[in-house]
Each structure stands twice: as structure tokens, then as C-alpha cells.
Write a protein that holds these residues in place. Structure first.
Motif, PDB file in Angstrom:
ATOM      1  N   PRO A   1      -0.732  -8.330  -1.345  1.00  0.00           N
ATOM      2  CA  PRO A   1      -1.739  -8.814  -2.305  1.00  0.00           C
ATOM      3  C   PRO A   1      -1.145  -9.680  -3.411  1.00  0.00           C
ATOM      4  CG  PRO A   1      -1.402  -6.426  -2.520  1.00  0.00           C
ATOM      5  CD  PRO A   1      -0.627  -6.865  -1.322  1.00  0.00           C
ATOM      6  N   CYS A   2       0.157  -9.557  -3.657  1.00  0.00           N
ATOM      7  CA  CYS A   2       0.737 -10.364  -4.744  1.00  0.00           C
ATOM      8  C   CYS A   2       2.079 -10.971  -4.348  1.00  0.00           C
ATOM      9  CB  CYS A   2       0.846  -9.544  -6.030  1.00  0.00           C
ATOM     10  SG  CYS A   2       1.563  -7.914  -5.818  1.00  0.00           S
TER      11      CYS A   2
ATOM     12  N   SER B   1      -8.212   5.596  -1.441  1.00  0.00           N
ATOM     13  CA  SER B   1      -8.449   4.653  -2.533  1.00  0.00           C
ATOM     14  C   SER B   1      -7.595   3.399  -2.347  1.00  0.00           C
ATOM     15  CB  SER B   1      -8.106   5.290  -3.882  1.00  0.00           C
ATOM     16  OG  SER B   1      -8.841   6.475  -4.072  1.00  0.00           O
ATOM     17  N   VAL B   2      -6.313   3.607  -2.063  1.00  0.00           N
ATOM     18  CA  VAL B   2      -5.400   2.464  -1.927  1.00  0.00           C
ATOM     19  C   VAL B   2      -5.792   1.598  -0.727  1.00  0.00           C
ATOM     20  CG1 VAL B   2      -3.008   1.841  -1.343  1.00  0.00           C
ATOM     21  CG2 VAL B   2      -3.461   3.565  -3.112  1.00  0.00           C
ATOM     22  N   ASP B   3      -6.088   2.249   0.396  1.00  0.00           N
ATOM     23  CA  ASP B   3      -6.420   1.486   1.602  1.00  0.00           C
ATOM     24  C   ASP B   3      -7.723   0.698   1.441  1.00  0.00           C
ATOM     25  OD1 ASP B   3      -4.137   2.276   2.885  1.00  0.00           O
ATOM     26  OD2 ASP B   3      -5.070   3.993   3.879  1.00  0.00           O
ATOM     27  N   ALA B   4      -8.673   1.280   0.688  1.00  0.00           N
ATOM     28  CA  ALA B   4      -9.934   0.569   0.493  1.00  0.00           C
ATOM     29  C   ALA B   4      -9.769  -0.601  -0.476  1.00  0.00           C
ATOM     30  CB  ALA B   4     -10.998   1.536  -0.025  1.00  0.00           C
TER      31      ALA B   4
ATOM     32  N   ALA C   1      -6.204  -6.822   3.337  1.00  0.00           N
ATOM     33  CA  ALA C   1      -5.795  -8.215   3.558  1.00  0.00           C
ATOM     34  C   ALA C   1      -6.994  -9.139   3.375  1.00  0.00           C
ATOM     35  CB  ALA C   1      -5.212  -8.356   4.950  1.00  0.00           C
ATOM     36  N   GLU C   2      -8.162  -8.618   3.691  1.00  0.00           N
ATOM     37  CA  GLU C   2      -9.375  -9.420   3.580  1.00  0.00           C
ATOM     38  C   GLU C   2      -9.667  -9.766   2.115  1.00  0.00           C
ATOM     39  OE1 GLU C   2     -12.849  -7.325   4.708  1.00  0.00           O
ATOM     40  OE2 GLU C   2     -14.104  -9.117   4.487  1.00  0.00           O
ATOM     41  N   LYS C   3      -9.590  -8.756   1.245  1.00  0.00           N
ATOM     42  CA  LYS C   3      -9.899  -8.998  -0.165  1.00  0.00           C
ATOM     43  C   LYS C   3      -8.836  -9.814  -0.877  1.00  0.00           C
ATOM     44  CE  LYS C   3     -12.699  -4.951  -1.173  1.00  0.00           C
ATOM     45  NZ  LYS C   3     -12.600  -3.553  -1.581  1.00  0.00           N
ATOM     46  N   PHE C   4      -7.579  -9.672  -0.459  1.00  0.00           N
ATOM     47  CA  PHE C   4      -6.490 -10.328  -1.180  1.00  0.00           C
ATOM     48  C   PHE C   4      -5.862 -11.476  -0.398  1.00  0.00           C
ATOM     49  CE2 PHE C   4      -7.097  -6.574  -3.675  1.00  0.00           C
ATOM     50  CZ  PHE C   4      -6.792  -6.970  -4.974  1.00  0.00           C
TER      51      PHE C   4
ATOM     52  N   ARG D   1       0.835  -1.210   0.000  1.00  0.00           N
ATOM     53  CA  ARG D   1       0.000   0.000   0.000  1.00  0.00           C
ATOM     54  C   ARG D   1       0.868   1.258   0.000  1.00  0.00           C
ATOM     55  NH1 ARG D   1      -3.269  -3.691   2.931  1.00  0.00           N
ATOM     56  NH2 ARG D   1      -2.098  -3.307   4.827  1.00  0.00           N
ATOM     57  N   GLY D   2       1.951   1.232   0.746  1.00  0.00           N
ATOM     58  CA  GLY D   2       2.860   2.388   0.771  1.00  0.00           C
ATOM     59  C   GLY D   2       3.461   2.631  -0.607  1.00  0.00           C
ATOM     60  N   ARG D   3       3.836   1.554  -1.274  1.00  0.00           N
ATOM     61  CA  ARG D   3       4.419   1.687  -2.612  1.00  0.00           C
ATOM     62  C   ARG D   3       3.382   2.232  -3.584  1.00  0.00           C
ATOM     63  NH1 ARG D   3       6.868  -4.410  -1.796  1.00  0.00           N
ATOM     64  NH2 ARG D   3       8.373  -3.800  -0.178  1.00  0.00           N
ATOM     65  N   ALA D   4       2.159   1.737  -3.461  1.00  0.00           N
ATOM     66  CA  ALA D   4       1.093   2.184  -4.365  1.00  0.00           C
ATOM     67  C   ALA D   4       0.806   3.675  -4.160  1.00  0.00           C
ATOM     68  CB  ALA D   4      -0.177   1.359  -4.131  1.00  0.00           C
TER      69      ALA D   4
END
Ligand SMILES: *Cc1c(COP(=O)(O)O)cnc(C)c1O
Length: 501
Positions: free
Chosen positions: A89-90, A74-77, A81-84, A52-55
Motif C-alpha cells: 500500500p505504500c 481488520s487488516v485484511d479488509a 491491493a484493490e483499494k491501494f 499486512r503481516g507487519r501490521a
């Protein structure tokens, strides 16, 4: 930072305009006028933060008319961790096979089990904020052409998002049963899904024509609506994809696989050229990437283009076991051509005109030289795709989907032919469970069950891997959409769906 159209340099828009509009009036794609550049020190600093920091850092540098708070929100939403399924996330799976070092960047841990989630979980946030800035009060109508994965990821990203409606067109016989089921069962009050009697290129051309049809656009305007796009022609789709190449590099440094400053290669299973183009932007922003390996299936128009400099779409269209790459007109190549010609909008417009009128164009010697410097193209048919899935599973205990297998196969061809053993990031773009039949028949000698979900269960039992929960849940979900139409009926279907026809 402003954005130009690839076909008209005089069209200059802000980031939010580019995202709200999706495509430029004359049919060109929006590209950034210049790029943020990061030193190795700055890349090193990114290793200290999370995804998230990088994004936030990278996207903030592109989205000049967004506040830091808007980007953070936007990035935090988007990347929870729940969605990914985890903080990163990758994550990367490392495979060392002989002297080849492969880093499989798993981009499919999101809600729809394909890499499209990496961009489509954040695009709705960027788009609604862009709409507020540029055309407050208007409702955005998102039209999507999909070869299977974009459709579901876009539906999931935009479902019940205020101020938007979304309509997805997919080729009736061109998607996997799981992909079809994912779309047909989609929840949400603002969504619709339509099968077309044609292939992906027909769907994409149909959608582009509607976007640029003045009569239809006027009709929308009268009703306080406007079109936007969630396909990778939208800059808001491409930008989030740049982030994961930086992030993968940082993770490889942190995990001791490379040292800061070492070169990597990138190999991407390619359809519309969005994912691989994002890595090309990353290189131009300072990420040490040596070679871009473009992997195609039997629809190998890009392999031929990279090898000869001639793009010729007049060829047989194959329906393959890697359907998300069954594409003959690769939209984002237009952006690459713009950059390789140093922003020659007239030259790009003329090549795109030849492509639409004659089905073919050839690049200049100068562009061909640059293509050779950066790109290597290869392809892999269905039989070799299955052999690769089988071998990776049996020898490396790694289960991959059909698209990822195409990339692994082409990477191996590349390493063999060139002897280049630079550590290579391979984009792993979908969960094997989205293509259960092809994957199961590659790893098991048993007779195949005939029901899709029985195959999913058999694959899980055979490989002792877990079915992603959202896919497992589809088994008992109710189908909501079974509409289909002719390609020529797409405009009317859109107006009818919006109840303004
Ligand atoms: C969309 C997709 C691709 C192709 O990506 P492009 O950005 O269109 O080149 C490859 N694999 C999978 C699984 C996809 O969904």
C-alpha cells in the motif's frame, strides 16, 4: 496493555475503550502505558512478511483485548491491493540528489489520495469491534474536524458502516477545491458534511468542546448513542501509522538501500503532529531512527517550539497551498510532552491549561534537552514550496504535492545546516492531483485553465502522469452537501443532524 490519559494517570482503560471513547473525560488523550520492543532480529523477521503481516504483528501487540482473528480480519479488509492500487500500500520512490539520499514513502495510494487512508481504512473495523466489546448496541457518532484530507478519508472509511454515523466539519475557505468536491459528493446513508465559518483550529476546538459537553453527551446517551473520534486524537488513528515506518525500514533493507541495523532519519510534513509522533513511537519500539525532522509551512508554530521550547499560538494564521498543515494547535504534541516528561500528567495538564487560557506555554529545561536530542524543526513558505515542486520535477522527474514539497525543502535545509547525510525517509502525504492548481503552476509556464478538472487534465498532459481514478470520477459526481454554519452553531448542528435537538 492498558492506556492512560495524558492529563490523568488514574484514568486507565483497555485498548478497545480508548478507541471507542476517542478522548478521555477530562480532555486528555489516551497513551499506551508501555510499548512493545523489537530487537533487530525481530525487525529482520518482519522483512520476510508483507505489509499486512507487519501490521498484524505490530497492531496485535498493542490491542491486547482483540483476538488474533479480529486483527487479521481488520487488516485484511483494510489493506487490499484493490483499494491501494498494489500489494504494497505504500511503495517508496528513491531520489539521490547530490549526496542526499531521500526515500519518499508514498502514503497516498489509497481511495482518497492522501495518507489519512492508511489509518482511516482500518479505523472503522477497529472501532466497530471496540464498540461491541465495550458498549454493545450503542450507535457511535463520529465527529470530525478536518483541514481537508481527514474529512474525506473518514467519510470514505465510515460510509454505510453499521452502527455508526459520521459528521465532518471543515473550514469554509480553508480547503482545496478538490478536497471540497471530494467531501461534497460523498456517498453513504450515514454521512453528513458541514462547512464552518472559521479556520481548522476553530473546527477542532468546537469538536473537542462538544465531545466533553456533559449536557450533549447525556442527550446522546438517552438516545442510545455515544461520541467517538476519527481525528488523530483517537489512538486507533495513530496505531496504524506506526506500522508504515517499520514497513518502510523493512522495504529499504529488502531493496538493498540500507543494512539491517543502519540508522535512518524521518522527515514529516506536520500539522496535528500525528504522523511524526507515530515515527517517534516506532523509534521507542526499537526502530533505528536518529532524528525526527518536523516540517511546517508558514504556520510555523512547531518550528519555533522545537527551536525555543515555547509554544505560542498567538500569531497570524496563514491560508497556504498546503492546507492540511494550516494548523496552530497541534493536538498530538500533548502525547509527546507526556512521554518526554516520563508520564507527568500534572505537568501536561498544566501546560495544556496555559495553552487554552493564555495561548502559550514553555517547557522545562529537561524537556527542551530531550527535544533537541530527537527533533529538528524547519519551515517553508508557499514560494519555496513551489520552487521545490518545480525543481524536483525538472531535475529528478518526480512529481510531488505541496505538503510533500514542504518536507523535501525542510529536509534539504536540515542536511545543509547539520551536514547529517543519514538516509532519510520523507513522508509523501498526498497525490499532487489533490492540489492541482499549485502543482500545475509550479511545473508549467502556460496560462492556467480556470476550472479545477481542466487543471487536473492539464497537469496529467504536462507531466504524463495518471490522475488517480477516484479523483477523475469526481468530475461528473453529484454534489450532495452544501450546509454551512457559524462556529457557535456547531453543537446545535450536531443535535439537529442526529434529529435529537
Ligand atoms: C493531515 C496531513 C498532514 C499533516 O499530518 P499530521 O499527522 O496532522 O501532522 C500533512 N500532509 C497531508 C497531505 C495531510 O493530509
Amino acid at each position: 496493555m492498558k492506556y492512560n490519559s495524558t492529563r490523568n494517570k488514574n484514568a486507565v482503560v483497555s485498548a478497545s475503550q480508548a478507541i471507542a471513547q476517542g478522548i478521555s473525560e477530562e480532555g486528555g488523550l489516551f497513551v499506551p502505558q508501555d510499548l512493545p520492543k523489537y530487537s533487530l532480529e525481530e525487525i529482520g523477521a518482519m522483512t520476510k512478511t508483507d505489509y499486512r503481516g507487519r501490521a498484524k504483528k505490530i497492531m496485535g501487540d498493542f490491542l491486547e483485548d482483540f483476538t488474533a482473528d479480529e486483527i487479521s480480519e481488520s487488516v485484511d479488509a483494510a489493506y487490499t491491493a484493490e483499494k491501494f492500487g498494489g500489494e504494497n500500500p505504500c511503495p517508496i520512490s528513491y531520489i539521490e540528489s547530490g549526496n542526499k539520499k531521500m526515500s519518499l514513502l508514498e502514503l497516498w495510494h489509497g481511495p482518497t489520495s492522501a495518507f489519512k487512508d492508511m489509518a482511516l481504512q482500518i479505523l472503522p473495523h477497529l472501532l466497530t469491534k471496540s464498540l461491541k466489546k465495550t458498549c454493545d448496541g450503542k450507535q457511535a457518532v463520529i465527529l470530525v474536524a478536518t483541514s481537508g484530507d481527514t474529512g474525506k478519508a473518514a467519510l470514505e472509511g465510515f460510509k454505510d458502516v453499521d452502527g455508526t454515523k459520521i459528521m465532518v466539519f471543515y473550514p469554509e475557505n480553508g480547503v482545496s477545491p478538490m478536497q471540497k468536491r471530494q467531501m461534497a459528493t460523498q456517498q453513504g446513508g450515514n454521512v453528513s458534511v458541514v462547512a464552518i465559518k472559521g479556520n481548522f483550529d476553530d473546527a477542532q476546538t468546537g469538536v473537542k468542546k462538544i465531545f466533553t459537553n456533559k449536557e450533549i453527551k447525556d442527550k446522546l446517551a438517552e438516545n442510545n448513542m455515544l461520541f467517538s473520534s476519527a481525528n488523530s486524537i483517537n489512538w486507533g488513528r495513530l496505531l496504524p501509522q506506526i506500522v508504515y515506518y517499520f514497513s518502510a525500514y523493512c522495504d529499504m533493507v529488502s531493496e538493498g538501500k540500507i543494512k539491517l541495523g543502519d540508522e535512518i532519519n524521518v522527515c514529516v510534513p506536520t500539522g496535528n503532529f500525528g504522523n511524526i509522533l507515530a515515527s517517534f513511537y516506532a523509534m521507542n519500539m526499537g526502530l533505528p531512527i536518529r532524528k525526527f525532522i518536523c516540517a511546517s509551512n508558514a504556520n510555523n508554530v512547531l518550528t519555533d517550539f522545537i527551536r525555543t521550547g515555547t509554544y505560542d499560538k498567538k500569531r497570524h494564521f496563514y491560508t497556504t497551498i498546503s492546507p492540511s498543515m494550516d494548523i496552530l494547535v497541534s493536538s498530538n504534541l500533548e502525547r509527546l510532552l507526556y512521554h518526554l516528561t516520563d508520564g507527568n500528567d500534572a505537568a501536561v495538564a498544566s501546560m495544556m491549561k496555559s495553552l487554552s487560557e493564555d495561548g502559550v506555554y514553555t517547557v522545562s529545561g529537561d524537556i527542551k534537552t530531550k527535544l533537541d536530542k530527537y527533533f529538528w524543526g524547519g519551515c517553508c513558505d508557499d514560494e519555496n514550496t513551489k520552487k521545490t515542486i518545480s525543481r524536483l520535477y525538472k531535475e529528478e522527474n518526480y512529481l510531488c504535492d505541496t505538503h510533500t514539497a514542504v518536507a523535501v525543502n525542510v529536509y534539504e535545509q536540515y542536511a545543509c545546516e547539520t551536514g547529517d547525510l543519514t538516509p532519510t525517509v520523507i513522508a509523501s502525504t498526498a497525490s499532487p492531483y489533490k492540489f492541482a492548481k499549485a502543482v500545475l503552476s509550479s511545473v508549467s509556464d502556460n496560462a492556467l485553465p480556470d476550472d479545477e478538472f481542466a487543471m487536473v487534465d492539464a497537469l496529467s498532459a504536462e507531466t504524463k502522469t495518471e490522475v488517480p481514478a477516484p479523483l477523475a470520477a469526481l468530475k461528473n459526481a453529484k454534489e450532495r452537501f452544501d450546509l454551512s454554519c457559524e462556529v457557535e452553531e456547531m453543537p446545535q448542528t450536531v443535535l439537529g443532524g442526529l434529529k435529537i435537538g
